[in-house]
Write a protein that holds these residues in place. Structure first.
Motif, PDB file in Angstrom:
ATOM      1  N   PRO A 195     -10.434   5.768   0.105  1.00  9.36           N
ATOM      2  CA  PRO A 195      -9.539   4.828  -0.573  1.00  9.36           C
ATOM      3  C   PRO A 195      -8.477   5.616  -1.354  1.00  9.36           C
ATOM      4  O   PRO A 195      -8.774   6.682  -1.904  1.00  9.36           O
ATOM      5  CB  PRO A 195     -10.461   4.077  -1.550  1.00  9.36           C
ATOM      6  N   HIS A 196      -7.248   5.093  -1.369  1.00 12.56           N
ATOM      7  CA  HIS A 196      -6.183   5.815  -2.075  1.00 12.56           C
ATOM      8  C   HIS A 196      -5.079   4.861  -2.509  1.00 12.56           C
ATOM      9  O   HIS A 196      -4.876   3.812  -1.888  1.00 12.56           O
ATOM     10  CB  HIS A 196      -5.604   6.916  -1.176  1.00 12.56           C
ATOM     11  N   ARG A 197      -4.399   5.254  -3.572  1.00 11.25           N
ATOM     12  CA  ARG A 197      -3.210   4.530  -4.035  1.00 11.25           C
ATOM     13  C   ARG A 197      -2.292   5.518  -4.740  1.00 11.25           C
ATOM     14  O   ARG A 197      -2.716   6.618  -5.123  1.00 11.25           O
ATOM     15  CB  ARG A 197      -3.575   3.360  -4.952  1.00 11.25           C
ATOM     16  N   GLY A 241      -4.718  -0.136  -3.600  1.00  9.15           N
ATOM     17  CA  GLY A 241      -5.578   0.789  -2.867  1.00  9.15           C
ATOM     18  C   GLY A 241      -5.928   0.275  -1.478  1.00  9.15           C
ATOM     19  O   GLY A 241      -6.088  -0.930  -1.277  1.00  9.15           O
ATOM     20  N   HIS A 242      -5.999   1.182  -0.536  1.00  4.73           N
ATOM     21  CA  HIS A 242      -6.500   0.838   0.799  1.00  4.73           C
ATOM     22  C   HIS A 242      -7.087   2.095   1.439  1.00  4.73           C
ATOM     23  O   HIS A 242      -7.055   3.176   0.850  1.00  4.73           O
ATOM     24  CB  HIS A 242      -5.405   0.203   1.671  1.00  4.73           C
ATOM     25  N   ARG A 243      -7.646   1.911   2.620  1.00  6.14           N
ATOM     26  CA  ARG A 243      -8.136   3.061   3.391  1.00  6.14           C
ATOM     27  C   ARG A 243      -7.952   2.752   4.868  1.00  6.14           C
ATOM     28  O   ARG A 243      -7.831   1.595   5.279  1.00  6.14           O
ATOM     29  CB  ARG A 243      -9.605   3.341   3.081  1.00  6.14           C
ATOM     30  N   HIS A 244      -7.890   3.811   5.662  1.00  2.00           N
ATOM     31  CA  HIS A 244      -7.666   3.656   7.099  1.00  2.00           C
ATOM     32  C   HIS A 244      -8.313   4.807   7.842  1.00  2.00           C
ATOM     33  O   HIS A 244      -8.670   5.836   7.238  1.00  2.00           O
ATOM     34  CB  HIS A 244      -6.170   3.560   7.424  1.00  2.00           C
ATOM     35  N   THR A 245      -8.421   4.626   9.146  1.00  2.00           N
ATOM     36  CA  THR A 245      -9.104   5.642   9.951  1.00  2.00           C
ATOM     37  C   THR A 245      -8.187   6.805  10.327  1.00  2.00           C
ATOM     38  O   THR A 245      -8.635   7.747  10.981  1.00  2.00           O
ATOM     39  CB  THR A 245      -9.683   5.014  11.238  1.00  2.00           C
ATOM     40  N   PHE A 254       0.811  -1.223   0.000  1.00  2.00           N
ATOM     41  CA  PHE A 254       0.000   0.000   0.000  1.00  2.00           C
ATOM     42  C   PHE A 254       0.848   1.279   0.000  1.00  2.00           C
ATOM     43  O   PHE A 254       0.350   2.340  -0.362  1.00  2.00           O
ATOM     44  CB  PHE A 254      -0.906   0.036   1.231  1.00  2.00           C
ATOM     45  N   ASP A 255       2.083   1.199   0.447  1.00  2.00           N
ATOM     46  CA  ASP A 255       2.883   2.421   0.632  1.00  2.00           C
ATOM     47  C   ASP A 255       4.241   2.400  -0.066  1.00  2.00           C
ATOM     48  O   ASP A 255       5.057   3.290   0.163  1.00  2.00           O
ATOM     49  CB  ASP A 255       3.097   2.670   2.129  1.00  2.00           C
ATOM     50  N   GLY A 256       4.516   1.389  -0.873  1.00  2.00           N
ATOM     51  CA  GLY A 256       5.828   1.320  -1.510  1.00  2.00           C
ATOM     52  C   GLY A 256       6.897   0.994  -0.482  1.00  2.00           C
ATOM     53  O   GLY A 256       6.634   0.346   0.534  1.00  2.00           O
ATOM     54  N   ILE A 264      -1.195  13.698   5.566  1.00  2.00           N
ATOM     55  CA  ILE A 264      -0.821  14.790   4.659  1.00  2.00           C
ATOM     56  C   ILE A 264       0.508  14.396   4.023  1.00  2.00           C
ATOM     57  O   ILE A 264       1.455  14.019   4.731  1.00  2.00           O
ATOM     58  CB  ILE A 264      -0.643  16.148   5.378  1.00  2.00           C
ATOM     59  N   TYR A 265       0.546  14.451   2.702  1.00  2.00           N
ATOM     60  CA  TYR A 265       1.748  14.084   1.963  1.00  2.00           C
ATOM     61  C   TYR A 265       2.431  15.331   1.408  1.00  2.00           C
ATOM     62  O   TYR A 265       1.765  16.307   1.038  1.00  2.00           O
ATOM     63  CB  TYR A 265       1.390  13.187   0.772  1.00  2.00           C
ATOM     64  N   HIS A 266       3.759  15.233   1.302  1.00  2.00           N
ATOM     65  CA  HIS A 266       4.531  16.251   0.601  1.00  2.00           C
ATOM     66  C   HIS A 266       5.479  15.534  -0.356  1.00  2.00           C
ATOM     67  O   HIS A 266       6.270  14.686   0.078  1.00  2.00           O
ATOM     68  CB  HIS A 266       5.335  17.116   1.584  1.00  2.00           C
TER      69      HIS A 266
HETATM   70 FE   LIG Z   1      -2.553   4.868   3.239  1.00  2.00          FE
END
Ligand SMILES: [Fe+2]
Ligand SMILES: [Fe+2]
Length: 344
Positions: A308-310, A268-272, A233-235, A276-278
């Motif tokens: 959900p995000h990837r 793709g996954h999702r979490h609670t 999910f995160d590389g 914030i990404y940079h």
């Molecule tokens: Fe994530």
């Protein structure tokens, strides 16, 4: 005379209770119960060009004396009343010109700085001098004194991450100026780092480790790429852990790096937790709910909780590195952290 029906009786009861600052559970309605967490935070992308132009203009018209800190803040369009990036965590960008000094202060909000552009300036945290290089992460945990000095001969820009919206909603936000214009330097982060190599001295305290050097971090990131499989999910995911507890970066904040090799895509996954990404190096795309964010170095974006995000590095030759800040430690400590695969 007609006797009142049941709903008239309920309305009368509701009215009478309202006058006494009381309310019935029956007034909430079943529609207020959801089977998933719902957020008011909106996915959003901020382009570096806009942030940078605003910082440069602020450099011309806003003095350090009047601003305390010269920062440009990322404001979530769905949280206009709160003036924050998300409901828990927040990003700002700070610009310090050469010869400038930001006075010492401390606050209950925890913060960090991630150095983007420039080097040689330093921040002093509880008397410890941390000289900045690009890619360094420097922590200022809750109630630690911090002031910034740029005598490097060139301007510097860094990213400030804070848990200020969370601390504010807990009604715990305190701020205190230091009685002097600058802290006295008692030691350097290099001296402290020696204690945290292959072990640590008895009595070494998490309270004095503030500075993660980019040279160490990047070496570890490359070693991870060589030696391990990526997280699906995160590389290639490297978390900044507290060296004494092995716990999160700070009690309320997890910082991490995700490296995506050329052509790499995550699932793709999702979490609670909210993230914030940079984009620190390279370029790519992130799919967040219905949105597609095409980013390159300098851009920032929000992944609100349960969206959900990837992530994709569509390039053929350049690695991409995303720096991230998450409120996951808060969710975990409250027993509210959940995560699952999710197509997007
Ligand atoms: Fe994530
Ligand atoms: Fe501060």
């Amino acid at each position: 005379m007609k006797s009142p029906n049941i709903s008239d009786n309920v309305e009368a009861l509701n009215r009478d209770m309202a006058n006494k600052n009381l309310g019935g559970h029956w007034q909430l309605g079943l529609e207020s119960y959801l089977s998933y967490p719902e957020t008011t935070v909106q996915p959003c992308l901020w382009k570096w060009k806009d942030v940078y132009e605003s910082l440069m203009r602020a450099g011309e018209v806003v003095s350090m004396e009047e601003a305390e800190r010269r920062t440009v803040r990322l404001l979530n369009p769905a949280l206009r009343d709160r003036q924050a990036t998300t409901h828990t965590i927040h990003f700002s960008f700070q610009y310090v010109k050469t010869g400038e000094h930001a006075r010492p202060h401390r606050h209950t909000a925890a913060a960090f700085r991630f150095i983007l552009n420039g080097s040689g300036a330093y921040t002093t945290v509880n008397g410890q001098k941390c000289v900045m290089e690009e890619g360094d992460l420097i922590l200022t945990p809750q109630l630690s004194w911090h002031d910034h000095t740029n005598d490097s001969g060139k301007p510097i820009i860094w990213l400030d991450g804070l848990d200020i919206p969370l601390v504010q909603s807990l009604q715990q936000l305190l701020f205190e100026p230091h009685p002097e214009n600058a802290q006295r330097v008692e030691k350097t982060s290099e001296e402290v780092a020696i204690s945290y190599g292959h072990g640590r001295p008895a009595g070494a305290s998490a309270a004095e480790f503030f500075h993660y050097k980019w040279s160490d971090t990047y070496r570890r990131l490359n070693a991870l790429v060589e030696a391990a499989a990526p997280d699906r999910f995160d590389g290639y995911l490297l978390e900044y852990r507290n060296p004494t507890t092995e716990g999160p970066t700070m009690p309320t904040i997890q910082c991490a790096l995700s490296l995506l090799r050329p052509g790499q895509e995550t699932q793709g996954h999702r979490h609670t937790s909210t993230v914030i990404y940079h984009a620190f190096r390279g370029s790519g795309s992130s799919f967040v709910g219905e949105e597609r964010f095409d980013w390159k170095a300098g851009d920032s974006f929000v992944v609100p909780l349960w969206y959900p995000h990837r992530h994709v590095n569509g390039g053929a030759s350049e690695e991409a590195i995303l720096f991230s800040m998450s409120d996951a430690p808060v969710l975990r400590s409250l027993g509210l952290y959940r995560e699952e695969s999710a197509g997007v």
